[in-house]
Enzyme design. Structure first.
Site, PDB file in Angstrom:
ATOM      1  N   ALA A  69       0.866  -1.186   0.000  1.00 58.50           N
ATOM      2  CA  ALA A  69       0.000   0.000   0.000  1.00 58.50           C
ATOM      3  C   ALA A  69       0.904   1.238   0.000  1.00 58.50           C
ATOM      4  O   ALA A  69       2.111   1.139   0.199  1.00 58.50           O
ATOM      5  CB  ALA A  69      -0.907   0.009   1.226  1.00 58.50           C
ATOM      6  N   LYS A  70       0.315   2.386  -0.235  1.00 59.23           N
ATOM      7  CA  LYS A  70       1.050   3.661  -0.137  1.00 59.23           C
ATOM      8  C   LYS A  70       0.021   4.758   0.006  1.00 59.23           C
ATOM      9  O   LYS A  70      -1.114   4.630  -0.458  1.00 59.23           O
ATOM     10  CB  LYS A  70       1.902   3.895  -1.386  1.00 59.23           C
ATOM     11  CG  LYS A  70       3.106   4.784  -1.132  1.00 59.23           C
ATOM     12  CD  LYS A  70       4.194   4.024  -0.405  1.00 59.23           C
ATOM     13  CE  LYS A  70       5.442   4.873  -0.264  1.00 59.23           C
ATOM     14  NZ  LYS A  70       6.544   4.110   0.375  1.00 59.23           N
ATOM     15  N   GLY A  71       0.416   5.848   0.631  1.00 53.89           N
ATOM     16  CA  GLY A  71      -0.527   6.946   0.804  1.00 53.89           C
ATOM     17  C   GLY A  71       0.186   8.269   0.895  1.00 53.89           C
ATOM     18  O   GLY A  71       1.417   8.338   0.883  1.00 53.89           O
TER      19      GLY A  71
ATOM     20  N   ASP B  54       7.112   8.146   5.737  1.00 51.14           N
ATOM     21  CA  ASP B  54       7.728   8.250   4.416  1.00 51.14           C
ATOM     22  C   ASP B  54       8.206   9.694   4.285  1.00 51.14           C
ATOM     23  O   ASP B  54       8.304  10.405   5.280  1.00 51.14           O
ATOM     24  CB  ASP B  54       6.684   7.879   3.342  1.00 51.14           C
ATOM     25  CG  ASP B  54       7.313   7.484   2.013  1.00 51.14           C
ATOM     26  OD1 ASP B  54       8.091   8.281   1.465  1.00 51.14           O
ATOM     27  OD2 ASP B  54       7.037   6.382   1.509  1.00 51.14           O
TER      28      ASP B  54
END
Length: 411
Positions: free
Chosen positions: A101-103, A142
Protein backbone atom coordinates in the site's frame (compact mmCIF):
# COMPACT_ATOMS: atom_id res chain seq x y z
CA UNK A 1 9.91 6.98 -17.86
CA UNK A 2 8.01 7.66 -14.62
CA UNK A 3 7.95 5.27 -11.66
CA UNK A 4 4.54 3.77 -12.57
CA UNK A 5 5.52 3.05 -16.19
CA UNK A 6 8.86 1.52 -15.12
CA UNK A 7 7.23 -0.62 -12.41
CA UNK A 8 4.55 -1.87 -14.85
CA UNK A 9 7.26 -2.66 -17.41
CA UNK A 10 9.31 -4.70 -14.93
CA UNK A 11 6.15 -6.46 -13.71
CA UNK A 12 5.17 -7.44 -17.27
CA UNK A 13 8.68 -8.72 -18.05
CA UNK A 14 8.52 -10.82 -14.87
CA UNK A 15 5.10 -12.29 -15.71
CA UNK A 16 6.42 -13.34 -19.13
CA UNK A 17 9.45 -15.04 -17.60
CA UNK A 18 7.12 -16.82 -15.15
CA UNK A 19 4.64 -17.74 -17.90
CA UNK A 20 1.62 -16.34 -16.01
CA UNK A 21 -1.65 -16.21 -17.93
CA UNK A 22 -3.10 -12.81 -18.84
CA UNK A 23 -6.09 -13.03 -16.46
CA UNK A 24 -3.85 -13.66 -13.45
CA UNK A 25 -1.48 -10.92 -14.62
CA UNK A 26 -4.37 -8.46 -14.81
CA UNK A 27 -5.69 -9.36 -11.36
CA UNK A 28 -2.22 -8.91 -9.83
CA UNK A 29 -1.84 -5.46 -11.40
CA UNK A 30 -5.19 -3.89 -10.49
CA UNK A 31 -5.15 -2.24 -7.02
CA UNK A 32 -7.45 -3.72 -4.37
CA UNK A 33 -8.74 -0.24 -3.42
CA UNK A 34 -7.95 3.42 -4.13
CA UNK A 35 -9.03 6.03 -1.60
CA UNK A 36 -9.16 9.79 -2.13
CA UNK A 37 -10.34 12.06 0.67
CA UNK A 38 -10.64 15.78 1.30
CA UNK A 39 -9.05 17.00 4.53
CA UNK A 40 -10.18 20.46 5.67
CA UNK A 41 -8.55 21.96 8.75
CA UNK A 42 -8.59 25.32 10.56
CA UNK A 43 -5.18 26.98 10.22
CA UNK A 44 -3.54 28.81 13.11
CA UNK A 45 -4.83 32.17 11.81
CA UNK A 46 -8.44 30.90 11.82
CA UNK A 47 -8.80 30.43 8.05
CA UNK A 48 -9.78 27.06 6.58
CA UNK A 49 -7.47 25.09 4.29
CA UNK A 50 -8.27 21.97 2.27
CA UNK A 51 -5.87 19.22 1.23
CA UNK A 52 -6.34 16.01 -0.75
CA UNK A 53 -5.25 12.73 0.84
CA UNK A 54 -4.69 9.40 -0.92
CA UNK A 55 -4.32 5.76 0.09
CA UNK A 56 -3.79 3.08 -2.53
CA UNK A 57 -4.17 -0.47 -1.21
CA UNK A 58 -2.62 -2.62 -3.89
CA UNK A 59 -2.67 -6.27 -2.78
CA UNK A 60 -3.40 -8.33 0.34
CA UNK A 61 -2.98 -11.90 -0.90
CA UNK A 62 0.01 -12.52 1.40
CA UNK A 63 -1.15 -10.50 4.42
CA UNK A 64 -2.14 -6.99 5.58
CA UNK A 65 -1.18 -4.20 3.21
CA UNK A 66 1.88 -2.17 4.21
CA UNK A 67 3.30 1.13 3.07
CA UNK A 68 4.35 4.65 3.95
CA UNK A 69 2.43 7.91 4.10
CA UNK A 70 4.18 10.87 2.50
CA UNK A 71 3.45 14.59 2.87
CA UNK A 72 4.65 16.32 -0.27
CA UNK A 73 3.21 18.91 -2.70
CA UNK A 74 3.60 16.54 -5.64
CA UNK A 75 1.77 13.54 -4.17
CA UNK A 76 -0.41 12.27 -7.01
CA UNK A 77 -2.39 9.06 -7.71
CA UNK A 78 0.06 7.74 -10.34
CA UNK A 79 3.07 8.00 -8.03
CA UNK A 80 1.16 6.54 -5.08
CA UNK A 81 -0.05 3.68 -7.31
CA UNK A 82 3.50 2.84 -8.45
CA UNK A 83 4.86 2.88 -4.91
CA UNK A 84 1.97 0.75 -3.60
CA UNK A 85 2.63 -1.85 -6.30
CA UNK A 86 6.38 -1.78 -5.55
CA UNK A 87 5.60 -2.46 -1.88
CA UNK A 88 3.64 -5.58 -2.88
CA UNK A 89 6.68 -7.02 -4.67
CA UNK A 90 9.14 -5.74 -2.03
CA UNK A 91 7.36 -7.40 0.91
CA UNK A 92 7.17 -10.62 -1.11
CA UNK A 93 10.90 -10.48 -1.96
CA UNK A 94 11.67 -9.95 1.75
CA UNK A 95 9.32 -12.90 2.45
CA UNK A 96 7.38 -11.08 5.16
CA UNK A 97 3.59 -11.66 5.42
CA UNK A 98 2.42 -8.36 3.97
CA UNK A 99 0.93 -6.92 0.81
CA UNK A 100 1.54 -3.42 -0.57
CA UNK A 101 0.00 0.00 0.00
CA UNK A 102 1.05 3.66 -0.14
CA UNK A 103 -0.53 6.95 0.80
CA UNK A 104 0.00 10.63 1.14
CA UNK A 105 -1.35 14.12 1.41
CA UNK A 106 -0.64 16.83 -1.15
CA UNK A 107 0.87 19.50 1.08
CA UNK A 108 4.15 21.27 1.93
CA UNK A 109 5.00 20.24 5.52
CA UNK A 110 7.48 23.12 5.84
CA UNK A 111 4.64 25.61 5.24
CA UNK A 112 2.55 24.19 8.09
CA UNK A 113 3.04 24.62 11.84
CA UNK A 114 3.31 21.58 14.14
CA UNK A 115 -0.27 22.11 15.35
CA UNK A 116 -1.52 22.40 11.72
CA UNK A 117 0.31 19.18 10.80
CA UNK A 118 -1.26 17.46 13.80
CA UNK A 119 -4.77 18.61 12.85
CA UNK A 120 -4.22 17.53 9.23
CA UNK A 121 -2.94 14.08 10.30
CA UNK A 122 -5.87 13.56 12.66
CA UNK A 123 -8.47 14.57 10.04
CA UNK A 124 -6.82 12.25 7.48
CA UNK A 125 -6.92 9.41 10.04
CA UNK A 126 -10.61 10.10 10.77
CA UNK A 127 -11.33 9.74 7.04
CA UNK A 128 -9.48 6.42 6.61
CA UNK A 129 -9.62 4.80 10.09
CA UNK A 130 -12.14 2.14 9.01
CA UNK A 131 -9.99 1.22 5.97
CA UNK A 132 -6.68 0.70 7.82
CA UNK A 133 -6.03 -1.68 10.71
CA UNK A 134 -3.66 -4.12 12.40
CA UNK A 135 -4.72 -6.98 10.07
CA UNK A 136 -5.84 -4.81 7.14
CA UNK A 137 -3.40 -2.01 6.25
CA UNK A 138 -0.48 -0.82 8.39
CA UNK A 139 0.92 2.67 7.52
CA UNK A 140 4.49 3.87 8.21
CA UNK A 141 6.48 7.12 7.82
CA UNK A 142 7.73 8.25 4.42
CA UNK A 143 8.90 11.49 2.82
CA UNK A 144 7.72 14.47 4.92
CA UNK A 145 6.42 12.32 7.79
CA UNK A 146 8.15 10.90 10.87
CA UNK A 147 7.59 9.01 14.16
CA UNK A 148 5.55 11.95 15.53
CA UNK A 149 3.15 11.66 12.58
CA UNK A 150 2.72 7.96 13.35
CA UNK A 151 2.05 8.81 17.03
CA UNK A 152 -0.82 11.11 16.00
CA UNK A 153 -2.27 8.42 13.67
CA UNK A 154 -2.01 5.81 16.46
CA UNK A 155 -3.73 8.09 18.95
CA UNK A 156 -6.55 9.10 16.58
CA UNK A 157 -7.09 5.51 15.38
CA UNK A 158 -7.18 4.28 19.01
CA UNK A 159 -10.08 6.68 19.77
CA UNK A 160 -12.21 4.60 17.37
CA UNK A 161 -10.76 1.12 17.91
CA UNK A 162 -9.10 1.03 21.34
CA UNK A 163 -5.35 0.99 22.05
CA UNK A 164 -3.80 -0.43 18.87
CA UNK A 165 -0.01 0.07 18.73
CA UNK A 166 0.37 -2.37 15.80
CA UNK A 167 -1.74 -0.16 13.47
CA UNK A 168 1.35 1.85 12.43
CA UNK A 169 5.09 1.19 12.41
CA UNK A 170 7.96 3.64 12.64
CA UNK A 171 6.49 4.97 15.91
CA UNK A 172 8.45 6.60 18.76
CA UNK A 173 10.04 3.96 21.05
CA UNK A 174 7.88 5.23 23.95
CA UNK A 175 4.71 4.20 22.07
CA UNK A 176 5.88 0.75 21.00
CA UNK A 177 8.34 1.58 18.24
CA UNK A 178 11.12 -0.92 17.61
CA UNK A 179 14.75 -0.43 18.51
CA UNK A 180 16.85 -0.44 15.35
CA UNK A 181 14.03 0.91 13.14
CA UNK A 182 15.73 4.27 12.54
CA UNK A 183 18.83 2.65 11.03
CA UNK A 184 16.99 -0.26 9.38
CA UNK A 185 16.97 0.81 5.70
CA UNK A 186 20.63 1.87 5.80
CA UNK A 187 21.63 -1.26 7.74
CA UNK A 188 19.65 -3.45 5.34
CA UNK A 189 21.50 -1.82 2.42
CA UNK A 190 24.80 -2.65 4.17
CA UNK A 191 23.80 -6.33 4.60
CA UNK A 192 22.64 -6.42 0.94
CA UNK A 193 25.98 -4.93 -0.19
CA UNK A 194 27.88 -7.47 1.93
CA UNK A 195 25.92 -10.34 0.37
CA UNK A 196 26.62 -9.07 -3.17
CA UNK A 197 30.34 -8.42 -2.56
CA UNK A 198 30.77 -11.82 -0.86
CA UNK A 199 29.32 -13.40 -4.02
CA UNK A 200 32.19 -11.75 -5.93
CA UNK A 201 34.84 -12.75 -3.35
CA UNK A 202 35.04 -9.25 -1.83
CA UNK A 203 34.12 -7.52 1.41
CA UNK A 204 33.08 -4.00 2.47
CA UNK A 205 36.60 -3.29 3.77
CA UNK A 206 38.82 -1.67 1.16
CA UNK A 207 36.01 -0.78 -1.27
CA UNK A 208 35.48 2.87 -2.29
CA UNK A 209 31.90 4.11 -1.92
CA UNK A 210 30.00 7.11 -3.28
CA UNK A 211 26.66 7.91 -1.62
CA UNK A 212 24.09 10.21 -3.21
CA UNK A 213 21.80 11.45 -0.43
CA UNK A 214 22.77 11.99 3.21
CA UNK A 215 19.34 11.77 4.80
CA UNK A 216 18.29 8.94 7.09
CA UNK A 217 19.20 6.12 4.68
CA UNK A 218 22.39 7.55 3.18
CA UNK A 219 23.85 8.74 6.48
CA UNK A 220 23.26 5.41 8.24
CA UNK A 221 24.70 3.53 5.26
CA UNK A 222 27.79 5.79 5.35
CA UNK A 223 28.25 5.31 9.11
CA UNK A 224 27.91 1.52 8.96
CA UNK A 225 30.10 1.15 5.85
CA UNK A 226 32.77 3.26 7.55
CA UNK A 227 32.61 1.03 10.66
CA UNK A 228 33.14 -2.05 8.43
CA UNK A 229 36.31 -0.55 6.89
CA UNK A 230 34.75 0.76 3.67
CA UNK A 231 36.05 4.08 2.34
CA UNK A 232 33.36 6.68 1.60
CA UNK A 233 35.03 9.02 -0.91
CA UNK A 234 32.10 11.28 -1.88
CA UNK A 235 28.63 12.17 -0.58
CA UNK A 236 25.95 14.66 -1.54
CA UNK A 237 22.67 16.08 -0.24
CA UNK A 238 20.38 18.99 -1.16
CA UNK A 239 23.05 21.52 -0.01
CA UNK A 240 25.82 20.23 -2.28
CA UNK A 241 28.43 17.51 -2.77
CA UNK A 242 31.86 16.80 -1.24
CA UNK A 243 34.76 14.50 -2.05
CA UNK A 244 37.93 13.22 -0.41
CA UNK A 245 39.88 10.54 -2.31
CA UNK A 246 41.50 9.34 0.94
CA UNK A 247 38.08 8.79 2.53
CA UNK A 248 35.74 11.17 4.36
CA UNK A 249 35.81 11.26 8.17
CA UNK A 250 32.19 10.20 8.66
CA UNK A 251 32.03 10.99 12.40
CA UNK A 252 33.20 14.57 11.77
CA UNK A 253 30.77 14.85 8.84
CA UNK A 254 27.85 13.85 11.11
CA UNK A 255 28.76 16.68 13.51
CA UNK A 256 29.09 19.13 10.61
CA UNK A 257 25.70 18.11 9.15
CA UNK A 258 24.02 18.49 12.55
CA UNK A 259 25.44 22.00 13.02
CA UNK A 260 25.10 23.22 9.40
CA UNK A 261 22.08 21.24 8.17
CA UNK A 262 23.95 19.79 5.22
CA UNK A 263 27.27 18.51 3.90
CA UNK A 264 28.18 21.79 2.19
CA UNK A 265 31.29 23.46 3.58
CA UNK A 266 32.70 20.36 5.33
CA UNK A 267 36.34 21.18 6.14
CA UNK A 268 37.84 17.74 5.46
CA UNK A 269 36.77 17.44 1.81
CA UNK A 270 36.56 19.61 -1.27
CA UNK A 271 33.35 20.72 -2.90
CA UNK A 272 32.30 19.15 -6.23
CA UNK A 273 29.39 19.70 -8.61
CA UNK A 274 26.38 17.87 -7.13
CA UNK A 275 25.41 16.67 -10.63
CA UNK A 276 28.74 14.81 -10.95
CA UNK A 277 28.30 12.72 -7.77
CA UNK A 278 26.92 9.73 -9.68
CA UNK A 279 29.86 9.60 -12.11
CA UNK A 280 32.67 9.91 -9.54
CA UNK A 281 35.28 7.15 -9.59
CA UNK A 282 34.38 4.44 -7.05
CA UNK A 283 33.77 0.71 -6.62
CA UNK A 284 30.23 0.95 -5.19
CA UNK A 285 27.65 3.66 -5.92
CA UNK A 286 24.69 4.01 -3.54
CA UNK A 287 21.87 6.29 -4.78
CA UNK A 288 19.92 7.00 -1.58
CA UNK A 289 17.86 10.03 -2.56
CA UNK A 290 15.42 10.56 -5.43
CA UNK A 291 14.05 8.36 -8.20
CA UNK A 292 15.15 8.51 -11.84
CA UNK A 293 18.61 9.97 -11.15
CA UNK A 294 20.49 7.36 -13.23
CA UNK A 295 19.27 7.71 -16.80
CA UNK A 296 20.39 7.42 -20.40
CA UNK A 297 22.15 10.81 -20.18
CA UNK A 298 24.62 9.82 -17.45
CA UNK A 299 24.68 5.99 -17.49
CA UNK A 300 27.62 5.80 -19.91
CA UNK A 301 29.75 7.93 -17.59
CA UNK A 302 29.17 5.88 -14.44
CA UNK A 303 32.44 4.34 -13.23
CA UNK A 304 31.15 2.19 -10.35
CA UNK A 305 31.28 -1.60 -10.69
CA UNK A 306 28.29 -2.07 -8.36
CA UNK A 307 25.16 0.03 -7.80
CA UNK A 308 23.11 -0.52 -4.62
CA UNK A 309 19.64 1.03 -5.04
CA UNK A 310 18.92 2.38 -1.55
CA UNK A 311 16.41 4.86 -3.06
CA UNK A 312 13.15 3.84 -4.77
CA UNK A 313 13.43 3.59 -8.58
CA UNK A 314 16.76 5.48 -8.96
CA UNK A 315 17.62 3.80 -12.30
CA UNK A 316 15.60 4.25 -15.49
CA UNK A 317 15.09 1.17 -17.73
CA UNK A 318 17.19 2.79 -20.52
CA UNK A 319 20.06 3.21 -18.06
CA UNK A 320 19.62 -0.40 -16.93
CA UNK A 321 20.38 -1.60 -20.47
CA UNK A 322 23.41 0.67 -20.88
CA UNK A 323 24.88 -0.35 -17.50
CA UNK A 324 24.24 -4.04 -18.16
CA UNK A 325 26.27 -3.84 -21.39
CA UNK A 326 29.07 -2.15 -19.42
CA UNK A 327 29.10 -5.04 -16.95
CA UNK A 328 27.84 -2.99 -13.99
CA UNK A 329 25.97 -5.07 -11.38
CA UNK A 330 22.82 -3.40 -10.02
CA UNK A 331 21.25 -4.56 -6.77
CA UNK A 332 17.58 -3.54 -7.28
CA UNK A 333 15.58 -1.34 -4.91
CA UNK A 334 12.87 -3.92 -4.15
CA UNK A 335 15.55 -6.00 -2.46
CA UNK A 336 18.31 -3.52 -1.53
CA UNK A 337 16.15 -1.09 0.45
CA UNK A 338 13.81 -3.64 2.01
CA UNK A 339 15.49 -3.36 5.44
CA UNK A 340 13.06 -0.64 6.51
CA UNK A 341 9.90 -2.64 5.84
CA UNK A 342 11.50 -5.77 7.32
CA UNK A 343 12.15 -4.06 10.65
CA UNK A 344 8.66 -2.51 10.41
CA UNK A 345 7.42 -6.11 10.29
CA UNK A 346 9.49 -6.88 13.41
CA UNK A 347 7.88 -3.85 15.12
CA UNK A 348 4.39 -5.10 14.19
CA UNK A 349 5.22 -8.59 15.52
CA UNK A 350 6.51 -7.11 18.81
CA UNK A 351 3.35 -4.97 19.19
CA UNK A 352 1.04 -7.93 18.56
CA UNK A 353 2.96 -10.09 21.05
CA UNK A 354 3.30 -7.26 23.56
CA UNK A 355 6.94 -8.30 23.96
CA UNK A 356 9.76 -6.02 22.79
CA UNK A 357 13.15 -7.18 21.48
CA UNK A 358 16.58 -5.73 22.23
CA UNK A 359 18.47 -4.03 19.39
CA UNK A 360 20.94 -6.90 18.93
CA UNK A 361 18.05 -9.28 18.18
CA UNK A 362 16.49 -6.82 15.70
CA UNK A 363 19.79 -6.40 13.82
CA UNK A 364 20.58 -10.13 13.84
CA UNK A 365 17.11 -10.98 12.47
CA UNK A 366 17.47 -8.27 9.80
CA UNK A 367 20.81 -9.76 8.67
CA UNK A 368 19.17 -13.21 8.44
CA UNK A 369 16.33 -11.87 6.28
CA UNK A 370 18.60 -9.80 3.99
CA UNK A 371 21.11 -12.65 3.51
CA UNK A 372 18.34 -15.18 2.78
CA UNK A 373 16.66 -12.68 0.45
CA UNK A 374 19.83 -12.34 -1.64
CA UNK A 375 20.10 -16.12 -1.98
CA UNK A 376 16.43 -16.32 -3.05
CA UNK A 377 16.96 -13.60 -5.69
CA UNK A 378 20.09 -15.36 -7.00
CA UNK A 379 18.18 -18.66 -7.25
CA UNK A 380 15.55 -16.96 -9.44
CA UNK A 381 18.34 -15.45 -11.59
CA UNK A 382 19.67 -18.96 -12.23
CA UNK A 383 16.20 -20.40 -12.89
CA UNK A 384 15.23 -17.73 -15.42
CA UNK A 385 18.71 -16.77 -16.69
CA UNK A 386 18.16 -13.10 -15.87
CA UNK A 387 19.79 -10.16 -14.07
CA UNK A 388 19.26 -9.29 -10.40
CA UNK A 389 16.39 -6.86 -11.09
CA UNK A 390 14.40 -9.49 -12.96
CA UNK A 391 15.46 -12.08 -10.38
CA UNK A 392 13.91 -9.92 -7.65
CA UNK A 393 10.77 -9.11 -9.66
CA UNK A 394 10.15 -12.74 -10.64
CA UNK A 395 10.67 -13.77 -7.00
CA UNK A 396 8.19 -11.18 -5.69
CA UNK A 397 5.57 -11.60 -8.43
CA UNK A 398 5.76 -15.41 -8.22
CA UNK A 399 5.15 -15.43 -4.45
CA UNK A 400 2.14 -13.10 -4.78
CA UNK A 401 0.78 -15.06 -7.75
CA UNK A 402 1.02 -18.34 -5.82
CA UNK A 403 -0.81 -16.86 -2.82
CA UNK A 404 -3.50 -15.44 -5.15
CA UNK A 405 -4.06 -18.80 -6.86
CA UNK A 406 -4.08 -20.73 -3.55
CA UNK A 407 -6.76 -18.38 -2.22
CA UNK A 408 -8.83 -18.95 -5.36
CA UNK A 409 -8.74 -15.25 -6.25
CA UNK A 410 -7.53 -15.52 -9.85
CA UNK A 411 -10.05 -14.16 -12.38
Amino acid sequence: MNALAATNRNFKLATRLLGLDSKLEQSLLIPFREIKVECTIPKDDGTLASFVGFRVQHDNARGPMKGGIRYHPEVDPDEVNALAQLMTWKTAVANIPYGGAKGGIGCSPSDLSISELERLTRVFTQKIHDLIGIHTDVPAPDMGTNPQTMAWILDEYSKFHGHSPAVVTGKPIDLGGSLGRDAATGRGALFATEALLNEHGKSIAGQRFVIQGFGNVGSWAAKLINEQGGKVVAVSDITGAIKNEKGIDIESLFKHVKENRGVKGFHDAHSIDANSILVEDCDVLIPAALGGVINKDNANEIKAKYIIEAANHPTDPEADEILSKKGVTILPDIYANSGGVTVSYFEWVQNIQGFMWDEEKVNAELKTYMTRGFKDVKDMCKTHNCDLRMGAFTLGVNRVARATVLRGWEA
